[in-house]
Design a protein around this motif. Structure first.
Motif, PDB file in Angstrom:
ATOM      1  N   ILE A   1      97.249   4.398  75.497  1.00 44.65           N
ATOM      2  CA  ILE A   1      96.642   5.687  75.882  1.00 44.65           C
ATOM      3  C   ILE A   1      95.619   6.087  74.817  1.00 44.65           C
ATOM      4  N   GLY A   2      94.383   6.339  75.267  1.00 48.59           N
ATOM      5  CA  GLY A   2      93.303   6.675  74.322  1.00 48.59           C
ATOM      6  C   GLY A   2      92.715   5.411  73.736  1.00 48.59           C
ATOM      7  N   SER A   3      92.275   4.511  74.597  1.00 50.84           N
ATOM      8  CA  SER A   3      91.817   3.174  74.162  1.00 50.84           C
ATOM      9  C   SER A   3      90.486   3.199  73.427  1.00 50.84           C
ATOM     10  N   GLY A   4      89.755   4.313  73.485  1.00 46.06           N
ATOM     11  CA  GLY A   4      88.479   4.406  72.771  1.00 46.06           C
ATOM     12  C   GLY A   4      87.536   3.293  73.205  1.00 46.06           C
ATOM     13  N   LYS A   5      86.936   2.608  72.226  1.00 45.18           N
ATOM     14  CA  LYS A   5      85.936   1.579  72.540  1.00 45.18           C
ATOM     15  C   LYS A   5      86.564   0.233  72.868  1.00 45.18           C
TER      16      LYS A   5
ATOM     17  N   ILE B   1      93.902   3.235  78.929  1.00 46.22           N
ATOM     18  CA  ILE B   1      93.579   4.544  79.524  1.00 46.22           C
ATOM     19  C   ILE B   1      92.632   5.278  78.570  1.00 46.22           C
ATOM     20  N   GLU B   2      91.506   5.729  79.084  1.00 43.90           N
ATOM     21  CA  GLU B   2      90.558   6.486  78.256  1.00 43.90           C
ATOM     22  C   GLU B   2      89.908   7.551  79.136  1.00 43.90           C
ATOM     23  N   LYS B   3      89.937   8.794  78.655  1.00 44.39           N
ATOM     24  CA  LYS B   3      89.421   9.881  79.504  1.00 44.39           C
ATOM     25  C   LYS B   3      87.913  10.122  79.330  1.00 44.39           C
ATOM     26  N   ASN B   4      87.340   9.657  78.227  1.00 43.62           N
ATOM     27  CA  ASN B   4      85.929   9.916  77.967  1.00 43.62           C
ATOM     28  C   ASN B   4      85.078   8.812  78.623  1.00 43.62           C
ATOM     29  N   VAL B   5      84.262   9.190  79.588  1.00 47.05           N
ATOM     30  CA  VAL B   5      83.527   8.172  80.363  1.00 47.05           C
ATOM     31  C   VAL B   5      82.541   7.391  79.493  1.00 47.05           C
ATOM     32  N   ASN B   6      81.948   8.052  78.510  1.00 49.95           N
ATOM     33  CA  ASN B   6      80.972   7.360  77.661  1.00 49.95           C
ATOM     34  C   ASN B   6      81.649   6.288  76.808  1.00 49.95           C
ATOM     35  N   VAL B   7      82.792   6.675  76.239  1.00 47.29           N
ATOM     36  CA  VAL B   7      83.537   5.733  75.399  1.00 47.29           C
ATOM     37  C   VAL B   7      84.096   4.591  76.260  1.00 47.29           C
ATOM     38  N   ALA B   8      84.608   4.954  77.450  1.00 47.94           N
ATOM     39  CA  ALA B   8      85.154   3.937  78.358  1.00 47.94           C
ATOM     40  C   ALA B   8      84.066   2.933  78.738  1.00 47.94           C
TER      41      ALA B   8
ATOM     42  N   ASP C   1      92.399  11.326  82.439  1.00 46.12           N
ATOM     43  CA  ASP C   1      93.242  11.992  81.447  1.00 46.12           C
ATOM     44  C   ASP C   1      94.704  11.588  81.666  1.00 46.12           C
ATOM     45  N   ALA C   2      95.342  11.140  80.599  1.00 46.42           N
ATOM     46  CA  ALA C   2      96.714  10.622  80.706  1.00 46.42           C
ATOM     47  C   ALA C   2      97.742  11.701  81.032  1.00 46.42           C
ATOM     48  N   GLN C   3      97.289  12.940  81.186  1.00 50.38           N
ATOM     49  CA  GLN C   3      98.229  14.000  81.592  1.00 50.38           C
ATOM     50  C   GLN C   3      98.956  13.662  82.881  1.00 50.38           C
TER      51      GLN C   3
ATOM     52  N   ARG D   1      98.037  17.052  71.844  1.00 49.27           N
ATOM     53  CA  ARG D   1      98.425  15.847  71.081  1.00 49.27           C
ATOM     54  C   ARG D   1      99.227  14.919  71.990  1.00 49.27           C
ATOM     55  N   LEU D   2      98.929  13.635  71.910  1.00 48.17           N
ATOM     56  CA  LEU D   2      99.593  12.684  72.808  1.00 48.17           C
ATOM     57  C   LEU D   2     101.053  12.465  72.439  1.00 48.17           C
ATOM     58  N   SER D   3     101.492  13.049  71.314  1.00 44.51           N
ATOM     59  CA  SER D   3     102.912  12.997  70.962  1.00 44.51           C
ATOM     60  C   SER D   3     103.574  14.370  71.111  1.00 44.51           C
TER      61      SER D   3
ATOM     62  N   THR E   1      92.446  -1.686  65.315  1.00 45.34           N
ATOM     63  CA  THR E   1      91.554  -0.933  66.224  1.00 45.34           C
ATOM     64  C   THR E   1      90.267  -0.545  65.482  1.00 45.34           C
ATOM     65  N   GLU E   2      89.290  -0.003  66.235  1.00 49.07           N
ATOM     66  CA  GLU E   2      88.033   0.420  65.605  1.00 49.07           C
ATOM     67  C   GLU E   2      88.295   1.479  64.533  1.00 49.07           C
ATOM     68  N   TYR E   3      89.073   2.482  64.884  1.00 54.21           N
ATOM     69  CA  TYR E   3      89.371   3.544  63.913  1.00 54.21           C
ATOM     70  C   TYR E   3      90.145   2.981  62.723  1.00 54.21           C
TER      71      TYR E   3
HETATM   72  N1  SAM Z   1      92.452   4.059  69.984  1.00 55.44           N
HETATM   73  C1  SAM Z   1      91.083   3.976  69.533  1.00 55.44           C
HETATM   74  C2  SAM Z   1      91.040   3.463  68.118  1.00 55.44           C
HETATM   75  O1  SAM Z   1      92.085   3.411  67.469  1.00 55.44           O
HETATM   76  O2  SAM Z   1      89.947   3.081  67.661  1.00 55.44           O
HETATM   77  C3  SAM Z   1      90.344   5.322  69.691  1.00 55.44           C
HETATM   78  C4  SAM Z   1      90.850   6.452  68.873  1.00 55.44           C
HETATM   79  S1  SAM Z   1      90.034   7.988  69.237  1.00 55.44           S
HETATM   80  C5  SAM Z   1      90.351   8.944  67.839  1.00 55.44           C
HETATM   81  C6  SAM Z   1      91.124   8.721  70.434  1.00 55.44           C
HETATM   82  C7  SAM Z   1      90.707   8.451  71.876  1.00 55.44           C
HETATM   83  O3  SAM Z   1      91.724   8.951  72.735  1.00 55.44           O
HETATM   84  C8  SAM Z   1      89.420   9.131  72.292  1.00 55.44           C
HETATM   85  O4  SAM Z   1      88.535   8.184  72.840  1.00 55.44           O
HETATM   86  C9  SAM Z   1      89.848  10.152  73.347  1.00 55.44           C
HETATM   87  O5  SAM Z   1      88.876  10.364  74.352  1.00 55.44           O
HETATM   88  C10 SAM Z   1      91.109   9.507  73.886  1.00 55.44           C
HETATM   89  N2  SAM Z   1      92.064  10.474  74.466  1.00 55.44           N
HETATM   90  C11 SAM Z   1      92.543  11.602  73.884  1.00 55.44           C
HETATM   91  N3  SAM Z   1      93.374  12.268  74.705  1.00 55.44           N
HETATM   92  C12 SAM Z   1      93.430  11.533  75.855  1.00 55.44           C
HETATM   93  C13 SAM Z   1      94.103  11.710  77.093  1.00 55.44           C
HETATM   94  N4  SAM Z   1      94.883  12.788  77.315  1.00 55.44           N
HETATM   95  N5  SAM Z   1      93.940  10.780  78.059  1.00 55.44           N
HETATM   96  C14 SAM Z   1      93.140   9.698  77.841  1.00 55.44           C
HETATM   97  N6  SAM Z   1      92.452   9.487  76.687  1.00 55.44           N
HETATM   98  C15 SAM Z   1      92.597  10.386  75.707  1.00 55.44           C
END
Ligand code: SAM
Length: 210
Positions: A43-47, A66-73, A94-96, A127-129, A189-191
């Motif tokens: 969840i939140g796969s980023g790039k 799963i990634e909610k931001n279309v640009n990043v996806a 959105d993973a909600q 927060r996803l947690s 990961t990238e981050y």
């Molecule tokens: N996981 C990647 C990494 O480690 O490089 C990206 C980390 S980035 C800080 C967090 C990502 O989680 C963002 O791209 C954000 O859009 C996505 N994100 C946050 N909340 C989310 C949600 N509820 N559903 C889907 N994506 C979500």
């Protein structure tokens, strides 16, 4: 992750067959779709590096990003535009709603990598947690399933440890400097790259539901 709008993102995503759009209809069907017994969800796969490289490292498991931001996806999916996607799919949303996309006990492992910390208390529900997400994860994880979290953010890590504890999850593994040792079995990961270059510790924990 703030980023400018990419004009090409939406038209590009519209052409990508790796994206699953009717997720509500997929609950209970992911294993069949991917022809795999074990199912991992990030969840939140980023790039996308983790989702892409883990699905290559573990071809005998299914991987859903799963990634909610279309640009990043779009940036993530551009990396694998001309590849086969035998054991992976991507959800741009959105993973909600995650508990309507996966059936009860369908998922083996949930991965949270460097989730947004949402530092202000009033935004903690994002927060996803947060407990509201843990309830959803509890539904979709198998009884012996697990959740793996990595972060650079000590406050988010502390919050998460308490949130899982208070919601009855059991802690299996805990590290406050995960990358001190080599972990070739786990993609960086990238981050994570960025924080490792700054010599910041990587926090990691693994839980299973009680
Ligand atoms: N996981 C990647 C990494 O480690 O490089 C990206 C980390 S980035 C800080 C967090 C990502 O989680 C963002 O791209 C954000 O859009 C996505 N994100 C946050 N909340 C989310 C949600 N509820 N559903 C889907 N994506 C979500």
């Amino acid at each position: 992750m703030r980023m400018r709008k990419l004009k090409w993102a939406e038209p590009f995503l519209a052409t990508q067959s790796v994206i699953v759009r009717n997720c509500d209809e997929m609950a209970g069907q992911w294993r069949r779709l991917l022809n795999q017994e074990e199912l991992h969800v990030e969840i939140g796969s980023g790039k996308g590096d983790y989702w892409i490289k883990m699905s290559e490292l573990y071809p005998n498991a299914g991987w859903i990003g799963i990634e909610k931001n279309v640009n990043v996806a779009a940036i993530a999916l551009k990396k694998v535009e001309n590849c086969e996607h035998l054991n992976r799919r991507f959800i741009v949303d959105d993973a909600q709603a995650i508990d309507s996309w996966f059936a009860k006990d369908e998922v083996d492992v949930i991965h949270l990598n460097f989730s947004d910390p949402w530092p202000k208390k009033r935004a903690s529900k994002h927060r996803l947690s947060h407990a509201s997400f843990l309830k959803r994860y509890e539904q979709i994880l198998k009884p012996e399933g697990k959740l793996i979290m990595k972060t650079d953010n000590v406050k988010l890590f502390e919050f998460s440890i308490l949130e899982f504890q208070n919601n009855g999850w059991l802690l299996d593994e805990f590290s406050v400097d995960y990358r001190r040792d080599e972990h070739p079995e786990d993609v960086i990961t990238e981050y994570e790259h960025r924080f490792m270059e700054l010599n910041q510790p990587i926090y990691r924990a693994v839980w299973h539901k009680a």
